[in-house]
Design a protein around this motif. Structure first.
Motif, PDB file in Angstrom:
ATOM      1  N   GLU A 132       0.812  -1.220   0.000  1.00  0.00           N
ATOM      2  CA  GLU A 132       0.000   0.000   0.000  1.00  0.00           C
ATOM      3  C   GLU A 132       0.847   1.273   0.000  1.00  0.00           C
ATOM      4  OE1 GLU A 132      -0.860  -2.669   1.752  1.00  0.00           O
ATOM      5  OE2 GLU A 132      -3.030  -2.997   1.573  1.00  0.00           O
ATOM      6  N   PHE A 133       1.837   1.335   0.902  1.00  0.00           N
ATOM      7  CA  PHE A 133       2.629   2.555   0.980  1.00  0.00           C
ATOM      8  C   PHE A 133       3.460   2.784  -0.290  1.00  0.00           C
ATOM      9  CE2 PHE A 133       2.172   2.321   5.750  1.00  0.00           C
ATOM     10  CZ  PHE A 133       1.506   3.528   5.881  1.00  0.00           C
ATOM     11  N   ASP A 134       3.901   1.690  -0.924  1.00  0.00           N
ATOM     12  CA  ASP A 134       4.650   1.809  -2.185  1.00  0.00           C
ATOM     13  C   ASP A 134       3.795   2.466  -3.253  1.00  0.00           C
ATOM     14  OD1 ASP A 134       6.895   0.469  -1.197  1.00  0.00           O
ATOM     15  OD2 ASP A 134       5.996  -1.482  -1.664  1.00  0.00           O
ATOM     16  N   MET A 135       2.482   2.277  -3.138  1.00  0.00           N
ATOM     17  CA  MET A 135       1.560   2.860  -4.111  1.00  0.00           C
ATOM     18  C   MET A 135       1.209   4.291  -3.708  1.00  0.00           C
ATOM     19  SD  MET A 135      -1.890   3.542  -4.680  1.00  0.00           S
ATOM     20  CE  MET A 135      -2.469   4.236  -6.213  1.00  0.00           C
ATOM     21  N   ILE A 136       0.925   4.478  -2.429  1.00  0.00           N
ATOM     22  CA  ILE A 136       0.428   5.778  -1.960  1.00  0.00           C
ATOM     23  C   ILE A 136       1.490   6.883  -2.075  1.00  0.00           C
ATOM     24  CG2 ILE A 136      -0.417   7.027   0.066  1.00  0.00           C
ATOM     25  CD1 ILE A 136      -1.845   4.463   0.934  1.00  0.00           C
ATOM     26  N   SER A 137       2.725   6.582  -1.678  1.00  0.00           N
ATOM     27  CA  SER A 137       3.750   7.636  -1.683  1.00  0.00           C
ATOM     28  C   SER A 137       4.029   8.205  -3.075  1.00  0.00           C
ATOM     29  CB  SER A 137       5.057   7.140  -1.053  1.00  0.00           C
ATOM     30  OG  SER A 137       4.807   6.697   0.254  1.00  0.00           O
ATOM     31  N   PRO A 138       4.290   7.359  -4.083  1.00  0.00           N
ATOM     32  CA  PRO A 138       4.467   7.923  -5.425  1.00  0.00           C
ATOM     33  C   PRO A 138       3.215   8.659  -5.900  1.00  0.00           C
ATOM     34  CG  PRO A 138       5.268   5.675  -5.370  1.00  0.00           C
ATOM     35  CD  PRO A 138       4.549   5.906  -4.074  1.00  0.00           C
ATOM     36  N   TYR A 139       2.046   8.111  -5.583  1.00  0.00           N
ATOM     37  CA  TYR A 139       0.791   8.745  -6.006  1.00  0.00           C
ATOM     38  C   TYR A 139       0.727  10.170  -5.467  1.00  0.00           C
ATOM     39  CZ  TYR A 139      -4.186   9.212  -7.078  1.00  0.00           C
ATOM     40  OH  TYR A 139      -5.384   9.627  -7.591  1.00  0.00           O
ATOM     41  N   GLN A 140       1.106  10.300  -4.206  1.00  0.00           N
ATOM     42  CA  GLN A 140       1.100  11.617  -3.575  1.00  0.00           C
ATOM     43  C   GLN A 140       2.095  12.564  -4.250  1.00  0.00           C
ATOM     44  OE1 GLN A 140       0.665  12.045   0.928  1.00  0.00           O
ATOM     45  NE2 GLN A 140       2.810  12.575   0.652  1.00  0.00           N
ATOM     46  N   GLU A 141       3.149  11.978  -4.817  1.00  0.00           N
ATOM     47  CA  GLU A 141       4.170  12.785  -5.512  1.00  0.00           C
ATOM     48  C   GLU A 141       3.778  13.054  -6.959  1.00  0.00           C
ATOM     49  OE1 GLU A 141       7.161  14.338  -4.833  1.00  0.00           O
ATOM     50  OE2 GLU A 141       6.585  14.068  -2.719  1.00  0.00           O
ATOM     51  N   GLY A 142       2.563  12.693  -7.348  1.00  0.00           N
ATOM     52  CA  GLY A 142       2.105  12.996  -8.704  1.00  0.00           C
ATOM     53  C   GLY A 142       2.286  11.852  -9.689  1.00  0.00           C
ATOM     54  N   ILE A 143       2.828  10.723  -9.227  1.00  0.00           N
ATOM     55  CA  ILE A 143       2.953   9.564 -10.115  1.00  0.00           C
ATOM     56  C   ILE A 143       1.693   8.724  -9.922  1.00  0.00           C
ATOM     57  CG2 ILE A 143       4.330   7.509 -10.630  1.00  0.00           C
ATOM     58  CD1 ILE A 143       6.673   9.137  -9.264  1.00  0.00           C
ATOM     59  N   LYS A 144       0.714   8.922 -10.822  1.00  0.00           N
ATOM     60  CA  LYS A 144      -0.616   8.410 -10.519  1.00  0.00           C
ATOM     61  C   LYS A 144      -1.020   7.169 -11.301  1.00  0.00           C
ATOM     62  CE  LYS A 144      -2.230  12.527  -8.439  1.00  0.00           C
ATOM     63  NZ  LYS A 144      -3.186  13.586  -8.250  1.00  0.00           N
ATOM     64  N   ASN A 145      -0.171   6.723 -12.217  1.00  0.00           N
ATOM     65  CA  ASN A 145      -0.509   5.499 -12.956  1.00  0.00           C
ATOM     66  C   ASN A 145       0.112   4.286 -12.260  1.00  0.00           C
ATOM     67  OD1 ASN A 145       2.008   6.600 -13.660  1.00  0.00           O
ATOM     68  ND2 ASN A 145       2.089   5.431 -15.576  1.00  0.00           N
ATOM     69  N   ILE A 146      -0.301   4.067 -11.034  1.00  0.00           N
ATOM     70  CA  ILE A 146       0.381   3.088 -10.206  1.00  0.00           C
ATOM     71  C   ILE A 146      -0.618   2.263  -9.401  1.00  0.00           C
ATOM     72  CG2 ILE A 146       0.668   4.810  -8.344  1.00  0.00           C
ATOM     73  CD1 ILE A 146       3.407   3.536  -7.783  1.00  0.00           C
ATOM     74  N   VAL A 147      -0.344   0.957  -9.264  1.00  0.00           N
ATOM     75  CA  VAL A 147      -1.197   0.091  -8.442  1.00  0.00           C
ATOM     76  C   VAL A 147      -0.321  -0.857  -7.621  1.00  0.00           C
ATOM     77  CG1 VAL A 147      -3.135   0.053 -10.073  1.00  0.00           C
ATOM     78  CG2 VAL A 147      -1.349  -1.695 -10.235  1.00  0.00           C
ATOM     79  N   ALA A 148      -0.885  -1.373  -6.534  1.00  0.00           N
ATOM     80  CA  ALA A 148      -0.151  -2.336  -5.714  1.00  0.00           C
ATOM     81  C   ALA A 148      -0.803  -3.704  -5.818  1.00  0.00           C
ATOM     82  CB  ALA A 148      -0.115  -1.882  -4.259  1.00  0.00           C
ATOM     83  N   ILE A 149       0.071  -4.748  -5.929  1.00  0.00           N
ATOM     84  CA  ILE A 149      -0.478  -6.104  -6.056  1.00  0.00           C
ATOM     85  C   ILE A 149      -0.582  -6.798  -4.709  1.00  0.00           C
ATOM     86  CG2 ILE A 149       0.194  -6.535  -8.422  1.00  0.00           C
ATOM     87  CD1 ILE A 149       2.761  -7.775  -7.437  1.00  0.00           C
TER      88      ILE A 149
END
Ligand SMILES: [Zn+2]
Length: 599
Positions: free
Chosen positions: A270-287
């Motif tokens: 979850e955090f691997d997904m949330i942190s980049p997302y917060q930094e504007g990298i939004k094409n990201i999902v966690a498996i």
């Protein structure tokens, strides 16, 4: 669907929307003659076999066999039940649906569970963001540089240690104990009758599907929690609605951006997904694990065919990870890796420590096969024979199974030259792994193709050719003078062409057929829309096909006759033999005539 109480509204909606337009919202469709083609969203494929007919308002995939109307498409694609698909389509069509109480028991339960999760999430979120009980958890998140905005976006929460707070809240909201138990989040205490929360004292991550419905939760303990034997993360158990292997954390928020960027970044937690997302990298999902499943790959296949893996350093460390890479490759995904150069253990850590480094590495992702070769080179000495063997042992199981043969041979050559070995030798070594049991064959769902007798194929082809003409009625009248279909269902469909109407309109023709013939006709018609013959070449193709069918029939008869002749000879029945031989010669003449006109 036939007895659906809202049949008239269903029809109304169907008339107001166009299947091509609706499907076109989900996947890229291309016009090809009278039909539309797309890469099938339901099975991995590189060449399109998914066909939509605007005339019949149906779709069919000739690869995996999925077929139906606009509602079945939405149901299948969005993983929703019929009522939900209907609601979606009603919105598009601008139809106001009458309230309908006829949900099945299962549909009702699913809805209740989603509502319950929604309420629970609201409660957890309130505790985290507003209540003093949530303070330690909130401090923990803020310390990890997770902002309040992000906490809101992801609806993060906290389950306070008081076991009855949540259950009392849910009871007050009208949910029963039984419903709480089937949601998987709650259990009953062994002592007394109280309901407790599985996620007590944990930060809560709601697990939504891509439609933003919360299907389950995962919870992380606070670092301050020193109780022994506690897993850092736990997930909801499998329930009627929560299936971990079918979910991708964050897909509800990321899917538009994945489409736009034409690539998806895959991370573990979850955090691997949330942190980049917060930094504007939004094409990201966690498996939520180290390997991805076929279900997850199929979900992603709808949005993109490029995967960028931001998994922990030991990418191919497990058999499961290997298998999933192999499956993704076989499904036609392009695979890349974000190389964290062993500086950071995961994307979360990298983003927090050096966002610029992460972004730079992300914009230059390494093709996965290069990454695999490079990691092996780093851990073994390629100048010694032993080191070379170790490298081959590490790398070949993966390179050997690259699905594209050109890519495969390029990488084997590259590997050979890097370790200074002969390409033929490396190629030969690779072959050993191709069929070895070390990795199971790709687990890609491949539809089992039933063996269809050749006669079937030819007759279906012939009918499709007839329907591809502007005036199929006229054509059929000519053909029936010298040809009869052998396969009963095709002869039946054909017979409806012998009752001519003024003009041929596919939808009207379909409506006159008995129900058991309607899917037969749909298949034929979808095939027919794929032909682009002029009338002369169509006629040539028709004659050729008829001749092929006749040759099969004639050859069959010749076989039967020769057996009979042999039997009659044995019995000494000369008259019968003579008669049979006449028949035999007659058919033989017909057959050779056909074969001589073949050109
Ligand atoms: Zn398909």
């Amino acid at each position: 669907m036939l007895n659906y109480p809202m049949e008239s509204q269903v029809q109304e909606i169907k008339q107001k929307i166009d299947i091509v337009e609706v499907i076109g919202k989900y996947i890229t469709v291309k016009k090809r003659g009278r039909h539309y083609l797309a890469n099938c969203p339901f099975h991995g494929e590189k060449t399109p076999s998914f066909t939509i007919s605007p005339e019949l308002q149906i779709f069919k995939c000739f690869g995996c066999g999925k077929a139906g109307d606009v509602f079945s498409f939405v149901q299948e694609y969005e993983h929703v039940d019929f009522r939900e698909a209907l609601e979606d389509m009603a919105k598009i069509a601008g139809v106001v649906l009458k309230k309908d109480p006829h949900l099945t028991q299962v549909e009702k339960l699913h809805r209740r569970l989603v509502e319950l999760n929604q309420e629970a999430a609201k409660f957890y979120h309130y505790i985290l963001t507003t209540h003093p009980l949530g303070k330690p958890a909130l401090d923990y998140l803020l310390n990890r540089h997770i902002t309040l905005d992000t906490i809101k976006t992801f609806r993060l929460g906290y389950s306070p240690s008081n076991p009855e707070l949540v259950s009392n809240y849910l009871l007050k909201k009208g949910f029963t104990k039984a419903e709480m138990l089937s949601s998987g989040t709650y259990g009953t205490s062994r002592y007394g009758n109280s309901t407790y929360d599985r996620f007590l004292g944990r930060v809560i991550f709601p697990q939504s599907d891509f439609r933003d419905r919360i299907l389950g939760f995962s919870g992380r303990i606070l670092p301050s929690d020193k109780s022994q034997n506690q897993a850092k993360y736990i997930n909801s158990p499998e329930t009627d609605i929560y299936h971990k292997s079918q979910l991708l954390f964050g897909l509800n928020l990321a899917r538009e951006e994945i489409k736009k960027k034409k690539a998806v970044i895959i991370v573990e937690g979850e955090f691997d997904m949330i942190s980049p997302y917060q930094e504007g990298i939004k094409n990201i999902v966690a498996i939520k694990g180290t390997a991805f499943t076929i279900d997850q790959l199929q979900l992603l296949h709808r949005y993109t065919d490029t995967l960028i893996l931001g998994l922990d350093a030991d990418l191919a460390g497990t058999n499961a990870a290997l298998k999933s890479i192999e499956a993704a490759d076989a499904m036609g995904f392009d695979l890349h890796v974000i190389d964290l150069q062993n500086k950071f253990k995961d994307p979360d850590e990298a983003i927090m420590a050096d966002p610029q480094f992460f972004k730079t590495q992300l914009s230059n992702p390494v093709p996965i096969w290069d990454f695999i070769i490079n990691s092996a080179l780093k851990s073994h000495d390629s100048t010694t024979p032993k080191g070379k063997q170790d490298i081959l042992r590490q790398v070949l199981p993966m390179l050997a199974k690259i699905s594209n043969l050109v890519t495969r041979s390029d990488y084997l050559a590259k590997l050979a030259s890097t370790i200074g070995s002969a390409p033929e030798a490396v190629e030969a070594e690779a072959k050993k792994y191709l069929f070895s049991g070390k990795i199971a064959a790709p687990v890609v769902a491949s539809s089992t193709v039933p063996v269809i007798p050749k006669m079937d194929i030819l007759e279906e082809h012939l009918l499709s050719l007839i329907f591809s003409a502007k005036k199929p009625y006229l054509l059929a009248a000519k053909i029936t003078e010298h040809f009869t279909f052998v396969t009963p269902r095709y002869q039946k469909v054909f017979s409806f062409l012998l009752k001519p109407r003024k003009n041929f309109v596919a939808a009207k023709f379909a409506s006159r057929l008995p129900p058991e013939l309607s899917s037969v006709f749909q298949d034929i018609f979808l095939h027919s829309t794929q032909f682009e013959f002029d009338s002369h070449s169509r006629l040539l193709e028709i004659n050729k096909t008829i001749n092929q069918i006749k040759s099969i029939t004639y050859k069959d008869s010749l076989n039967t006759l020769s057996t009979k002749i042999a039997q009659a000879e044995n019995m000494g029945e000369e008259e019968i033999v003579k008669k049979l031989e006449q028949d035999y010669n007659h058919i033989l003449t017909e057959l050779s005539q056909i074969q001589s006109t073949k050109r």
